[in-house]
Design a protein around this motif. Structure first.
Motif, short mmCIF file in Angstrom:
data_model
loop_
_atom_site.label_atom_id
_atom_site.label_comp_id
_atom_site.label_asym_id
_atom_site.label_seq_id
_atom_site.Cartn_x
_atom_site.Cartn_y
_atom_site.Cartn_z
N PRO A 92 8.71 -104.89 36.61
CA PRO A 92 8.95 -103.70 35.79
C PRO A 92 7.70 -103.35 34.97
O PRO A 92 7.06 -104.24 34.41
N ALA A 93 7.37 -102.08 34.91
CA ALA A 93 6.17 -101.64 34.18
C ALA A 93 6.22 -102.02 32.71
O ALA A 93 5.19 -102.23 32.08
N GLU A 94 7.42 -102.12 32.14
CA GLU A 94 7.56 -102.41 30.72
C GLU A 94 7.60 -103.91 30.42
O GLU A 94 7.82 -104.32 29.27
N ALA A 95 7.38 -104.77 31.44
CA ALA A 95 7.42 -106.21 31.23
C ALA A 95 6.39 -106.64 30.16
O ALA A 95 5.25 -106.20 30.18
N VAL A 96 6.84 -107.47 29.24
CA VAL A 96 5.99 -107.93 28.14
C VAL A 96 4.93 -108.88 28.66
O VAL A 96 5.19 -109.76 29.47
N ASP A 97 3.69 -108.70 28.19
CA ASP A 97 2.55 -109.58 28.53
C ASP A 97 2.30 -109.68 30.03
O ASP A 97 1.89 -110.72 30.53
N LEU A 98 2.55 -108.63 30.77
CA LEU A 98 2.34 -108.63 32.21
C LEU A 98 0.89 -108.31 32.53
O LEU A 98 0.35 -107.31 32.07
N ASP A 99 0.25 -109.17 33.30
CA ASP A 99 -1.09 -108.90 33.81
C ASP A 99 -0.93 -108.45 35.26
O ASP A 99 -0.81 -109.27 36.17
N TRP A 100 -0.90 -107.15 35.48
CA TRP A 100 -0.64 -106.59 36.80
C TRP A 100 -1.62 -107.09 37.85
O TRP A 100 -1.29 -107.21 39.02
N ASP A 101 -2.86 -107.33 37.47
CA ASP A 101 -3.89 -107.69 38.44
C ASP A 101 -4.00 -109.19 38.70
O ASP A 101 -4.74 -109.60 39.58
N ASP A 102 -3.27 -110.02 37.95
CA ASP A 102 -3.37 -111.46 38.12
C ASP A 102 -2.95 -111.87 39.53
O ASP A 102 -1.84 -111.59 39.96
N GLU A 103 -3.85 -112.47 40.26
CA GLU A 103 -3.63 -112.98 41.62
C GLU A 103 -3.34 -111.90 42.66
O GLU A 103 -2.85 -112.18 43.74
N MET A 104 -3.63 -110.64 42.35
CA MET A 104 -3.47 -109.56 43.32
C MET A 104 -4.82 -109.34 44.01
O MET A 104 -5.86 -109.42 43.37
N VAL A 105 -4.81 -109.07 45.31
CA VAL A 105 -6.07 -108.82 46.01
C VAL A 105 -6.74 -107.57 45.46
O VAL A 105 -6.08 -106.65 44.97
N GLY A 106 -8.06 -107.56 45.53
CA GLY A 106 -8.85 -106.47 44.95
C GLY A 106 -8.47 -105.08 45.41
O GLY A 106 -8.41 -104.15 44.62
N SER A 107 -8.17 -104.92 46.71
CA SER A 107 -7.83 -103.58 47.22
C SER A 107 -6.52 -103.08 46.60
O SER A 107 -6.38 -101.89 46.32
N ASN A 108 -5.56 -103.97 46.37
CA ASN A 108 -4.31 -103.55 45.73
C ASN A 108 -4.53 -103.21 44.26
O ASN A 108 -3.93 -102.28 43.73
N CYS A 109 -5.41 -103.97 43.58
CA CYS A 109 -5.74 -103.66 42.17
C CYS A 109 -6.33 -102.27 42.08
O CYS A 109 -5.95 -101.46 41.24
N TRP A 110 -7.28 -101.98 42.97
CA TRP A 110 -7.93 -100.67 42.97
C TRP A 110 -6.91 -99.57 43.25
O TRP A 110 -6.86 -98.56 42.55
N ALA A 111 -6.04 -99.77 44.26
CA ALA A 111 -5.05 -98.75 44.61
C ALA A 111 -4.07 -98.53 43.46
O ALA A 111 -3.73 -97.38 43.15
N ARG A 112 -3.65 -99.59 42.80
CA ARG A 112 -2.71 -99.44 41.68
C ARG A 112 -3.36 -98.69 40.54
O ARG A 112 -2.77 -97.77 39.98
N ARG A 113 -4.59 -99.03 40.20
CA ARG A 113 -5.27 -98.33 39.10
C ARG A 113 -5.51 -96.87 39.44
O ARG A 113 -5.36 -95.98 38.59
N THR A 114 -5.85 -96.58 40.67
CA THR A 114 -6.08 -95.20 41.11
C THR A 114 -4.80 -94.39 41.01
O THR A 114 -4.81 -93.26 40.53
N ARG A 115 -3.68 -94.94 41.44
CA ARG A 115 -2.40 -94.22 41.42
C ARG A 115 -1.88 -94.01 40.01
O ARG A 115 -1.28 -92.99 39.73
N THR A 116 -2.09 -94.98 39.12
CA THR A 116 -1.54 -94.84 37.77
C THR A 116 -2.33 -93.85 36.93
O THR A 116 -1.83 -93.35 35.95
N ARG A 117 -3.56 -93.55 37.34
CA ARG A 117 -4.35 -92.56 36.59
C ARG A 117 -4.01 -91.13 36.99
O ARG A 117 -4.24 -90.21 36.26
N SER A 118 -3.49 -90.95 38.20
CA SER A 118 -3.23 -89.57 38.66
C SER A 118 -1.87 -89.09 38.28
O SER A 118 -1.07 -89.71 37.73
#
Length: 118
Positions: A92-118
């Motif tokens: 859940p996006a509202e999860a407390v102290d969540l590090d979305w990028d922890d242990e996620m592959v770089g391409s998914n980190c980039w895609a997630r950051r790109t989508r959340t900005r648009s």
């Protein structure tokens, strides 16, 4: 996410004993399918409905990994989806102290950051 029909599968004997017909498909751009820019997770429901119609499945259960396609199917095809399961889905996006990028592959980190900005 990303994923395709070549993901892990249960043994045929397990499926047979359970009377399960397992059908998998590659999302657009994976396997031998054509990429489809601008798609959303909700588009998976349309793809699954077309595939189920083609195979003659009026009602079915669905399972998928990561991106939420099964939840989109359950929400958008409520008269057809009997059960839905998502493995390794987003937290859940509202999860407390969540590090979305922890242990996620770089391409998914980039895609997630790109989508959340648009």
């Amino acid at each position: 996410m990303p994923g395709s029909s070549s993901g892990p599968r249960p043994r045929n004997a397990v499926l047979y004993r359970s009377s399960i017909k397992l059908v998998s498909y590659s999302r657009p751009g994976y396997g031998r399918s054509t990429r489809s820019p601008g798609r959303t997770v909700a588009d998976a429901a349309r793809d699954v409905a077309v595939l189920a119609d083609h195979l003659g499945f009026e009602k079915f259960a669905i399972m998928g990994r990561s991106g939420g396609g099964p939840l989109a199917c359950a929400a958008l095809l409520p008269d057809r989806v009997l059960r839905a399961a998502v493995l390794a889905s987003f937290a859940p996006a509202e999860a407390v102290d969540l590090d979305w990028d922890d242990e996620m592959v770089g391409s998914n980190c980039w895609a997630r950051r790109t989508r959340t900005r648009s």
